[in-house]
Design a protein around this motif. Structure first.
Motif: not given
Length: 296
Positions: A35-38, A40-45, A153-161
């Motif tokens: 994963p990229s830093w972005e 990781v950030r999106l995933g954590a939040l 929900l987790g998938w959407a957090a890092v991809t925006g679907m």
């Protein structure tokens, strides 16, 4: 510390831990490679926002089900039931969690994750708790969709679907939990059927009997075993996951088959406990296969 413990218990921490774990696996599977830093950030939040929302839903569930909980041995200890917190405190606590969750998801993650997360919260805390739970013996089947949503929900957090693949692949993870939920919960309902009858909750063992419920558990378990092969078939996972899924489902099916003529009354609780281990292990296999052993 005592107050902290009471509010912590309102969030059903063990249940929520399983929910957010499946959300985490959804995040990981959505990301090809490192994963990229972005991301990781999106995933954590996203993880934090989903956790807060699930905790709020659990607190609302306890608020709306307080009278039922007081009549059932399994839930008679809950903080609201025994008077350690007041209804207005539970409502304020849940409201604060929802506001914080939605703020995090809308401002720092993405709107689609916020919408899906809020819809899941309403589905469980309101539609299931207020209506379905009391209206039909299929309550856990229909209402189980809300509880099955975390991987999406987790998938959407890092991809925006943003692609159809995002929807289809995450929906497959949702389907696994959706089919798992009835045999998981009906095993508990068989053991606690007298409590549900006392509280006038139309769980399947109460309305249709234990024998019928056992048959339904077996039928859903067979479907679950088939569905769990699909991540390998569509290329979401590899041989490591497939091998683990086959073993886990073989044990699950053994429990479901043994449930048809159980050795004792406690056997349904043994299946219930195994079903929790099963889901955690199944998603752990997905996680390891995708991230740690991608070339196996």
């Amino acid at each position: 510390m005592a107050n902290y413990r009471q509010y912590w218990d309102l969030t059903k921490p063990k249940v929520v831990a399983l929910i957010v774990f499946t959300a985490l696996v959804g995040m990981v599977l959505a990301i090809p490679g490192v994963p990229s830093w972005e991301q990781v950030r999106l995933g954590a939040l996203g993880f934090f926002g989903i956790w807060l929302s699930a905790s709020a839903a659990a607190a609302i569930n306890q608020l709306l089900d307080a009278k039922i909980d007081a009549q059932m041995a399994r839930t008679s200890w809950r903080p609201l039931v025994v008077g350690k917190v007041k209804p207005w405190q539970v409502l304020a606590f849940a409201g604060a969690l929802i506001v914080l969750s939605m703020t995090i998801l809308v401002v720092w993650v993405n709107v689609i994750t916020a919408i899906l997360t809020f819809a899941s919260l309403i589905g469980y805390a309101v539609i299931y708790t207020v209506y379905l739970k009391r209206a039909t013996s299929q309550n856990i089947v229909i209402g189980g969709l809300a509880g099955a949503m975390p991987p999406m929900l987790g998938w959407a957090a890092v991809t925006g679907m943003q692609t159809s693949a995002d929807w289809w692949y995450s929906a497959l993870l949702v389907l696994i939990i959706f089919i798992w939920t009835p045999p998981h919960f009906w095993a508990l309902a068989i053991f606690r059927r007298e409590d549900y009858a006392k509280a006038k909750i139309p769980m399947l063992p109460v309305t249709h009997g234990v024998v019928h419920t056992r048959r339904q558990i077996l039928a859903y378990s067979i479907v679950l075993a088939i569905i769990c092969v699909l991540p390998y078939v569509v290329g979401m996972s590899g041989p490591f996951y497939l091998g683990g899924a086959i073993v886990l489902n073989a044990v699950f099916l053994w429990y479901a088959w043994r449930m048809q003529d159980p050795p004792d009354e406690l056997f349904s609780m043994k299946m219930f406990n195994w079903s929790v281990v099963y889901l955690m292990a199944l998603f752990a296999f997905l996680l390891v296969d995708h991230w740690i052993l991608p070339g196996l």
